[in-house]
Motif scaffolding. Structure first.
Motif, PDB file in Angstrom:
ATOM      1  N   VAL A 334     -17.386 -50.272  51.289  1.00  0.00           N
ATOM      2  CA  VAL A 334     -17.731 -48.854  51.386  1.00  0.00           C
ATOM      3  C   VAL A 334     -18.543 -48.548  52.643  1.00  0.00           C
ATOM      4  CG1 VAL A 334     -19.854 -49.067  50.033  1.00  0.00           C
ATOM      5  CG2 VAL A 334     -18.645 -46.873  50.087  1.00  0.00           C
ATOM      6  N   GLU A 335     -19.239 -49.556  53.178  1.00  0.00           N
ATOM      7  CA  GLU A 335     -20.037 -49.332  54.386  1.00  0.00           C
ATOM      8  C   GLU A 335     -19.168 -49.018  55.602  1.00  0.00           C
ATOM      9  OE1 GLU A 335     -19.208 -53.733  53.948  1.00  0.00           O
ATOM     10  OE2 GLU A 335     -19.930 -52.118  52.636  1.00  0.00           O
ATOM     11  N   ASN A 336     -17.872 -49.283  55.509  1.00  0.00           N
ATOM     12  CA  ASN A 336     -16.959 -49.011  56.628  1.00  0.00           C
ATOM     13  C   ASN A 336     -16.336 -47.620  56.569  1.00  0.00           C
ATOM     14  OD1 ASN A 336     -17.122 -51.708  57.794  1.00  0.00           O
ATOM     15  ND2 ASN A 336     -16.000 -52.387  55.985  1.00  0.00           N
ATOM     16  N   MET A 337     -16.639 -46.859  55.545  1.00  0.00           N
ATOM     17  CA  MET A 337     -16.043 -45.531  55.384  1.00  0.00           C
ATOM     18  C   MET A 337     -16.471 -44.599  56.519  1.00  0.00           C
ATOM     19  SD  MET A 337     -16.153 -42.973  52.074  1.00  0.00           S
ATOM     20  CE  MET A 337     -17.958 -42.851  52.069  1.00  0.00           C
ATOM     21  N   LYS A 338     -15.522 -43.786  57.006  1.00  0.00           N
ATOM     22  CA  LYS A 338     -15.790 -42.798  58.047  1.00  0.00           C
ATOM     23  C   LYS A 338     -15.704 -41.404  57.433  1.00  0.00           C
ATOM     24  CE  LYS A 338     -15.934 -45.861  61.417  1.00  0.00           C
ATOM     25  NZ  LYS A 338     -15.935 -47.057  60.579  1.00  0.00           N
ATOM     26  N   VAL A 339     -16.756 -40.613  57.638  1.00  0.00           N
ATOM     27  CA  VAL A 339     -16.855 -39.260  57.093  1.00  0.00           C
ATOM     28  C   VAL A 339     -17.050 -38.287  58.252  1.00  0.00           C
ATOM     29  CG1 VAL A 339     -18.179 -37.740  55.566  1.00  0.00           C
ATOM     30  CG2 VAL A 339     -17.870 -40.141  54.956  1.00  0.00           C
ATOM     31  N   ALA A 340     -16.412 -37.131  58.182  1.00  0.00           N
ATOM     32  CA  ALA A 340     -16.544 -36.127  59.230  1.00  0.00           C
ATOM     33  C   ALA A 340     -17.042 -34.809  58.654  1.00  0.00           C
ATOM     34  CB  ALA A 340     -15.216 -35.913  59.948  1.00  0.00           C
ATOM     35  N   VAL A 341     -17.952 -34.175  59.383  1.00  0.00           N
ATOM     36  CA  VAL A 341     -18.410 -32.816  59.075  1.00  0.00           C
ATOM     37  C   VAL A 341     -18.346 -32.044  60.387  1.00  0.00           C
ATOM     38  CG1 VAL A 341     -20.264 -31.354  58.217  1.00  0.00           C
ATOM     39  CG2 VAL A 341     -19.940 -33.637  57.236  1.00  0.00           C
ATOM     40  N   MET A 342     -17.340 -31.189  60.535  1.00  0.00           N
ATOM     41  CA  MET A 342     -17.104 -30.491  61.799  1.00  0.00           C
ATOM     42  C   MET A 342     -17.324 -28.996  61.649  1.00  0.00           C
ATOM     43  SD  MET A 342     -16.520 -33.020  63.742  1.00  0.00           S
ATOM     44  CE  MET A 342     -16.038 -32.125  65.218  1.00  0.00           C
ATOM     45  N   GLY A 343     -17.765 -28.359  62.773  1.00  0.00           N
ATOM     46  CA  GLY A 343     -18.252 -26.992  62.692  1.00  0.00           C
ATOM     47  C   GLY A 343     -17.265 -25.893  63.018  1.00  0.00           C
ATOM     48  N   CYS A 344     -16.115 -26.203  63.656  1.00  0.00           N
ATOM     49  CA  CYS A 344     -15.162 -25.129  63.950  1.00  0.00           C
ATOM     50  C   CYS A 344     -13.768 -25.707  64.121  1.00  0.00           C
ATOM     51  CB  CYS A 344     -15.592 -24.337  65.184  1.00  0.00           C
ATOM     52  SG  CYS A 344     -15.148 -25.087  66.763  1.00  0.00           S
ATOM     53  N   ILE A 345     -12.811 -24.824  64.390  1.00  0.00           N
ATOM     54  CA  ILE A 345     -11.394 -25.225  64.383  1.00  0.00           C
ATOM     55  C   ILE A 345     -10.943 -25.885  65.684  1.00  0.00           C
ATOM     56  CG2 ILE A 345     -10.777 -23.443  62.722  1.00  0.00           C
ATOM     57  CD1 ILE A 345      -9.707 -21.794  65.096  1.00  0.00           C
ATOM     58  N   VAL A 346     -11.799 -25.947  66.717  1.00  0.00           N
ATOM     59  CA  VAL A 346     -11.359 -26.516  67.987  1.00  0.00           C
ATOM     60  C   VAL A 346     -11.071 -28.014  67.838  1.00  0.00           C
ATOM     61  CG1 VAL A 346     -11.998 -27.001  70.376  1.00  0.00           C
ATOM     62  CG2 VAL A 346     -12.535 -24.786  69.369  1.00  0.00           C
ATOM     63  N   ASN A 347     -12.073 -28.778  67.438  1.00  0.00           N
ATOM     64  CA  ASN A 347     -11.904 -30.220  67.235  1.00  0.00           C
ATOM     65  C   ASN A 347     -11.995 -30.617  65.763  1.00  0.00           C
ATOM     66  OD1 ASN A 347     -11.679 -30.942  70.028  1.00  0.00           O
ATOM     67  ND2 ASN A 347     -13.891 -30.678  70.231  1.00  0.00           N
ATOM     68  N   GLY A 348     -12.369 -29.660  64.908  1.00  0.00           N
ATOM     69  CA  GLY A 348     -12.625 -29.975  63.509  1.00  0.00           C
ATOM     70  C   GLY A 348     -11.488 -30.644  62.770  1.00  0.00           C
ATOM     71  N   PRO A 349     -10.293 -30.018  62.746  1.00  0.00           N
ATOM     72  CA  PRO A 349      -9.188 -30.641  62.005  1.00  0.00           C
ATOM     73  C   PRO A 349      -8.804 -32.010  62.560  1.00  0.00           C
ATOM     74  CG  PRO A 349      -8.754 -28.321  62.374  1.00  0.00           C
ATOM     75  CD  PRO A 349      -9.966 -28.661  63.194  1.00  0.00           C
ATOM     76  N   GLY A 350      -8.801 -32.147  63.894  1.00  0.00           N
ATOM     77  CA  GLY A 350      -8.422 -33.431  64.489  1.00  0.00           C
ATOM     78  C   GLY A 350      -9.395 -34.537  64.138  1.00  0.00           C
ATOM     79  N   GLU A 351     -10.701 -34.265  64.273  1.00  0.00           N
ATOM     80  CA  GLU A 351     -11.706 -35.272  63.917  1.00  0.00           C
ATOM     81  C   GLU A 351     -11.659 -35.581  62.425  1.00  0.00           C
ATOM     82  OE1 GLU A 351     -13.571 -37.167  65.573  1.00  0.00           O
ATOM     83  OE2 GLU A 351     -13.882 -36.289  67.558  1.00  0.00           O
ATOM     84  N   SER A 352     -11.418 -34.565  61.608  1.00  0.00           N
ATOM     85  CA  SER A 352     -11.359 -34.785  60.156  1.00  0.00           C
ATOM     86  C   SER A 352     -10.191 -35.674  59.778  1.00  0.00           C
ATOM     87  CB  SER A 352     -11.262 -33.436  59.429  1.00  0.00           C
ATOM     88  OG  SER A 352     -12.423 -32.664  59.647  1.00  0.00           O
ATOM     89  N   LYS A 353      -9.096 -35.541  60.505  1.00  0.00           N
ATOM     90  CA  LYS A 353      -7.927 -36.384  60.223  1.00  0.00           C
ATOM     91  C   LYS A 353      -8.185 -37.840  60.613  1.00  0.00           C
ATOM     92  CE  LYS A 353      -4.461 -32.707  60.740  1.00  0.00           C
ATOM     93  NZ  LYS A 353      -3.354 -32.186  61.571  1.00  0.00           N
ATOM     94  N   HIS A 354      -9.048 -38.053  61.630  1.00  0.00           N
ATOM     95  CA  HIS A 354      -9.356 -39.427  62.052  1.00  0.00           C
ATOM     96  C   HIS A 354     -10.299 -40.114  61.064  1.00  0.00           C
ATOM     97  CE1 HIS A 354      -7.217 -39.288  65.760  1.00  0.00           C
ATOM     98  NE2 HIS A 354      -7.958 -38.315  66.287  1.00  0.00           N
ATOM     99  N   ALA A 355     -11.018 -39.344  60.253  1.00  0.00           N
ATOM    100  CA  ALA A 355     -11.962 -39.913  59.285  1.00  0.00           C
ATOM    101  C   ALA A 355     -11.238 -40.265  57.993  1.00  0.00           C
ATOM    102  CB  ALA A 355     -13.079 -38.903  58.999  1.00  0.00           C
ATOM    103  N   ASN A 356     -11.907 -41.076  57.149  1.00  0.00           N
ATOM    104  CA  ASN A 356     -11.360 -41.326  55.810  1.00  0.00           C
ATOM    105  C   ASN A 356     -11.389 -40.049  54.979  1.00  0.00           C
ATOM    106  OD1 ASN A 356     -12.994 -44.315  56.285  1.00  0.00           O
ATOM    107  ND2 ASN A 356     -10.812 -44.298  55.862  1.00  0.00           N
ATOM    108  N   ILE A 357     -12.483 -39.316  55.113  1.00  0.00           N
ATOM    109  CA  ILE A 357     -12.583 -38.010  54.466  1.00  0.00           C
ATOM    110  C   ILE A 357     -13.376 -37.099  55.387  1.00  0.00           C
ATOM    111  CG2 ILE A 357     -14.562 -38.826  53.084  1.00  0.00           C
ATOM    112  CD1 ILE A 357     -13.685 -36.783  50.929  1.00  0.00           C
ATOM    113  N   GLY A 358     -12.806 -35.928  55.693  1.00  0.00           N
ATOM    114  CA  GLY A 358     -13.450 -35.032  56.631  1.00  0.00           C
ATOM    115  C   GLY A 358     -13.290 -33.586  56.226  1.00  0.00           C
ATOM    116  N   ILE A 359     -14.251 -32.773  56.623  1.00  0.00           N
ATOM    117  CA  ILE A 359     -14.233 -31.354  56.325  1.00  0.00           C
ATOM    118  C   ILE A 359     -14.390 -30.584  57.635  1.00  0.00           C
ATOM    119  CG2 ILE A 359     -16.732 -31.234  55.892  1.00  0.00           C
ATOM    120  CD1 ILE A 359     -16.099 -29.185  53.673  1.00  0.00           C
TER     121      ILE A 359
END
Length: 413
Positions: A334-359
């Motif tokens: 579980v220590e290897n899990m990647k989580v994303a919290v992004m603030g807008c639509i410019v890079n948000g969806p892309g970074e969220s897709k690179h994470a295990n779970i992202g918003i």
């Protein structure tokens, strides 16, 4: 260690932790309580251990502190805490270890500073007493040289020799040599006394980045002892964090260093475990080790909602760190899990897709409506006033579904 590691060292056992050899880099910390105050010391050792410190050092500077060690161990054991404890000795370590056998027998390692173990004719005698105790109880030691308490006779002798040279070296170069020579000479004396090379860890602490890098390169080139890294008196806040990260990062990237401590001055009312968290983050940023799920979050700009995404990032980060206290013993990987919290639509969806779970939040002036991505796929869109709790719940569900019970993994090995 990182690819390109060239410093091969002896492996040193400190309780159930291995320093050096092929073992991962170990995170250490130190209490700032009066060790004679058993309850406060136990509480802080638990705090540091729960944060992920794999070895904890305590000051043993008085008879009361030495006498308290068995009770500290007993209370920690009752709480299920078995983190290895190192005794930090200066000036009177020889007498405390000799008189308080319970302290000498229980401590997992002794830290010896050759600059103040003794002076004049008493120096060798007192140093040998500590080494004999380590041999008797089969304990490893750390030869911990510090430029604030460097052996004055040694530094003076080297300065005098240098002054007689046709092309003398700089005072800084002589200081570096004095630090290294003090450590290696002391280690050789311990080995000559009968202590194994696999019982010795070395450190040469300074408070400036370039000095630390130079000294540890010299140590790595001239010995195979396990090395403890740390910038002594690093400072408070961002200054201490940046200086420690740069200094240790340069060395770790070159494969130098087997155990680290970030010696931060605690900010007023700040938790002592911050130094543990920073050490973990240094190793995780270098991809040397993973300790907790990594949160990717944007810095914010004119497109981001100025308050909500910051609050969400902070809550998620604290949530993950709190949960890791139990997750690390329950779930493998579980220590290897990647989580994303992004603030807008410019890079948000892309970074969220690179994470295990992202918003990905929508940005300024828009009603909170945040798509959540799991392992690259959009799963749902969270809306309303309860996004934070919903997202944390989804993270918990992801962990429970994705990472196998640690006992199951251990049983299969």
């Amino acid at each position: 260690m990182l690819l390109g590691s060239h410093h091969k060292t002896h492996a040193v056992s400190v309780g159930n932790v291995i320093i050096g050899g092929n073992a991962p880099v170990v995170v250490q910390s130190m209490t700032d309580t009066d060790t004679a105050d058993v309850n406060k010391t136990v509480e802080q050792v638990r705090l540091l251990a729960d944060a992920g410190s794999e070895i904890v050092r305590v000051t043993v500077n008085s008879e009361e502190a030495a006498a308290a060690i068995p009770t500290i161990y007993e209370k920690l054991a009752k709480q299920g805490c078995y983190v290895p404890i190192v005794g930090d000795f200066h000036y009177n370590g020889h007498s405390l270890l000799t008189k308080y056998t319970g302290c000498a027998e229980l401590l997992h390692k002794y830290r010896i500073n050759p600059g103040n173990v003794g002076f004049g004719d008493k120096k060798d005698e007192r140093f040998n007493m500590m080494i004999d105790t380590a041999i008797k109880y089969n304990k490893p030691i750390r030869i911990g040289v510090n430029w604030g308490s460097l052996d004055k006779d040694l530094s003076t002798r080297l300065m005098d020799q240098n002054a007689r040279l046709a092309n003398p070296k700089s005072a800084q170069e002589i200081l570096h040599e004095a630090l290294v020579l003090s450590a290696l000479t002391s280690a050789e004396a311990a080995v000559s006394r009968g202590l194994g090379e696999d019982k010795i860890v070395i450190s040469c602490k300074v408070s400036r980045v370039q000095d630390l890098v130079s000294v540890y390169k010299m140590l790595a080139d001239r010995s195979r002892y396990a090395l403890h890294l740390g910038l002594t008196e690093a400072g408070m806040g961002s200054k201490g964090i940046v200086a420690s990260s740069v200094a240790m990062g340069v060395l770790l990237q070159q494969g130098i260093g087997n155990t680290i401590r970030t010696s931060l001055t605690p900010e007023p009312n700040a938790s002592r475990d911050k130094e543990v968290i920073v050490s973990q983050q240094i190793l995780q940023a270098l991809e040397v080790r993973s300790f907790a799920p990594e949160v990717t979050s944007c810095p914010g700009c004119g497109r981001t909602t100025s308050s909500f995404f910051r609050v969400l990032t902070d809550e998620v980060d604290n949530f993950l760190r709190t949960k890791m206290t139990t997750w690390r013993t329950q779930y493998a990987g579980v220590e290897n899990m990647k989580v994303a919290v992004m603030g807008c639509i410019v890079n948000g969806p892309g970074e969220s897709k690179h994470a295990n779970i992202g918003i990905s939040l929508p940005g300024t002036g828009e009603t909170p409506s945040a798509p959540v991505f799991i392992d690259g796929q959009k799963i749902t869109t969270l809306k309303g006033d309860n996004i934070t709790d919903q997202y944390k719940q989804m993270i918990e569900e992801y962990v429970d579904k994705t990472y196998p019970p640690r006992e199951q993994v251990i049983a299969s090995i």
